[in-house]
Design an enzyme around this catalytic site. Structure first.
Site, PDB file in Angstrom:
ATOM      1  N   LYS A 124       0.834  -1.203   0.000  1.00 44.43           N
ATOM      2  CA  LYS A 124       0.000   0.000   0.000  1.00 44.43           C
ATOM      3  C   LYS A 124       0.876   1.263   0.000  1.00 44.43           C
ATOM      4  O   LYS A 124       0.696   2.162  -0.817  1.00 44.43           O
ATOM      5  CB  LYS A 124      -0.913   0.004   1.234  1.00 44.43           C
ATOM      6  CG  LYS A 124      -1.741  -1.253   1.456  1.00 44.43           C
ATOM      7  CD  LYS A 124      -2.798  -1.440   0.409  1.00 44.43           C
ATOM      8  CE  LYS A 124      -3.795  -2.540   0.784  1.00 44.43           C
ATOM      9  NZ  LYS A 124      -3.219  -3.882   0.920  1.00 44.43           N
ATOM     10  N   LYS A 159      -8.461   1.502   4.418  1.00 37.48           N
ATOM     11  CA  LYS A 159      -8.004   0.116   4.341  1.00 37.48           C
ATOM     12  C   LYS A 159      -6.768  -0.104   5.206  1.00 37.48           C
ATOM     13  O   LYS A 159      -5.964   0.812   5.426  1.00 37.48           O
ATOM     14  CB  LYS A 159      -7.717  -0.272   2.894  1.00 37.48           C
ATOM     15  CG  LYS A 159      -6.750   0.616   2.136  1.00 37.48           C
ATOM     16  CD  LYS A 159      -6.726   0.229   0.652  1.00 37.48           C
ATOM     17  CE  LYS A 159      -5.867   1.156  -0.175  1.00 37.48           C
ATOM     18  NZ  LYS A 159      -5.888   0.806  -1.607  1.00 37.48           N
ATOM     19  N   ASP A 272      -1.674  -2.156  -9.198  1.00 36.03           N
ATOM     20  CA  ASP A 272      -3.120  -1.999  -9.216  1.00 36.03           C
ATOM     21  C   ASP A 272      -3.437  -0.562  -9.605  1.00 36.03           C
ATOM     22  O   ASP A 272      -2.911   0.387  -8.995  1.00 36.03           O
ATOM     23  CB  ASP A 272      -3.730  -2.319  -7.843  1.00 36.03           C
ATOM     24  CG  ASP A 272      -3.710  -3.810  -7.537  1.00 36.03           C
ATOM     25  OD1 ASP A 272      -3.405  -4.600  -8.451  1.00 36.03           O
ATOM     26  OD2 ASP A 272      -4.000  -4.179  -6.384  1.00 36.03           O
ATOM     27  N   GLU A 280      -1.864   0.399  -5.684  1.00 33.27           N
ATOM     28  CA  GLU A 280      -1.014  -0.539  -4.948  1.00 33.27           C
ATOM     29  C   GLU A 280       0.146  -0.991  -5.828  1.00 33.27           C
ATOM     30  O   GLU A 280       0.050  -0.971  -7.061  1.00 33.27           O
ATOM     31  CB  GLU A 280      -1.799  -1.780  -4.480  1.00 33.27           C
ATOM     32  CG  GLU A 280      -2.815  -1.499  -3.384  1.00 33.27           C
ATOM     33  CD  GLU A 280      -3.388  -2.763  -2.771  1.00 33.27           C
ATOM     34  OE1 GLU A 280      -2.768  -3.850  -2.915  1.00 33.27           O
ATOM     35  OE2 GLU A 280      -4.456  -2.679  -2.144  1.00 33.27           O
TER      36      GLU A 280
END
Length: 314
Positions: A124, A159, A272, A280
């Protein structure tokens, strides 16, 4: 070559979609010898990193897909390549495994991805190195900062920093419903740092997985499209994977990051991307090989083994 895979238990593989399985299949097709072990099979013995590893023979049968030999205690130097393919959670045991692999590297073992690079690239937090490609992002455990971020952006995603497969991801809309509860839950009342991002509406078109292999970009992405009102596109969370060509923005992001990440020792990376934003940088056990191969005919596993053979011989 003798190639060792550090994996979850082979008995848990879903071979119709598992990327490690097709890596193994392509390596075996080329005549390489396969071995496997789990992180707990490793040990440091009088300064030498060893593992209780078993040889693997692929049967070609979908029901019983492998035969394994007897576990033998082998120094990692006996392998030409060691591939770290253990899924998160990225907990302290995962980190201890990378420390052992560091020691093996110092003894000449070629480990992919490089263990120190895995540690240095939280999947992350790594996006903070490439802010030209990201949505507004906050990393904190301070509830006041999170509330201020929400007040500014009104629609946010929260998250954990150590999850996978979409676990623990929450969206808070303009009404702010349950914001306090989500903050308390994810931060454990201020004990754990989390990531908060401005919501990207383009998620309805999919969370795109873009693969980087050996510093090059796979020409297709897998868009994981949320279903049934979900905000998460992850396949593990019920998303549907649709392979597609890279957009101009996808290629810009991927080609900007690919050489840098490869130079850092990351042979395989899964980016991502939602809409035009990088969300990500996956370095532990990137997937989606099979979905791209099946839908677009591009042999991702062959590209990976090509890159591995080149990296070992370099």
């Amino acid at each position: 070559m003798k190639i060792a895979f550090i994996t979850d238990p082979l008995s848990t593989f879903k071979i119709y979609k598992d990327s490690t399985f097709v890596m193994m299949r392509e390596a075996a097709r080329r005549g390489h010898q396969l071995f496997a072990f789990e992180p707990q099979d490793m040990a440091l013995v009088n300064g030498v990193v060893k593992a209780r590893a078993c040889s693997i023979n692929l049967t070609g049968n979908s029901d019983v897909w492998y035969e394994e030999g007897e576990k033998i205690d082998l120094a990692l130097q006996e392998f030409d390549a060691v591939l770290q393919r253990k899924d998160p959670p990225f907990d302290m045991e995962y980190i201890y495994a990378t420390y052992l692999l560091d020691l093996a590297e110092k003894a000449g073992v070629k480990v992919f991805n490089k263990p120190s690079a895995i540690r240095d690239h939280n999947e992350k937090l790594s996006i903070a190195q490439f802010t030209q490609f990201t949505t507004p992002t906050l990393v904190t455990r301070d509830a006041k900062r999170i509330r201020e971020f929400f007040a500014e952006h009104q629609d946010i995603i929260l998250k954990p920093l150590d999850g996978m497969g979409g676990a623990g991801i929450f969206r808070i809309g303009a009404d702010g419903m349950n914001l306090g509860s989500v903050i308390e839950t994810l931060t454990s009342n201020g004990a754990h740092t989390i990531m908060v991002q401005k919501y990207i509406p383009a998620i309805v078109h999919g969370d795109k997985r873009i693969l980087l292999i050996g510093g090059k970009v796979v020409p297709f992405a897998l868009a994981r499209i949320p279903q049934n009102g979900e905000v998460r596109g992850n396949l593990a969370a019920g998303g549907v994977g649709v392979a597609q060509e890279l957009s101009a923005r996808d290629r810009e992001i991927a080609e900007s990051l690919a050489p840098t990440l490869y130079q850092r020792g990351l042979l395989l990376v899964g980016l991502d991307v939602i809409g035009d934003c990088l969300t990500e940088v996956n370095v532990t056990s990137p997937t989606c090989f099979q979905e791209i191969m099946q839908q677009k005919g591009f042999d991702v596993a062959a590209m990976f083994i090509d890159a591995l053979e080149h990296a070992v011989s370099a």
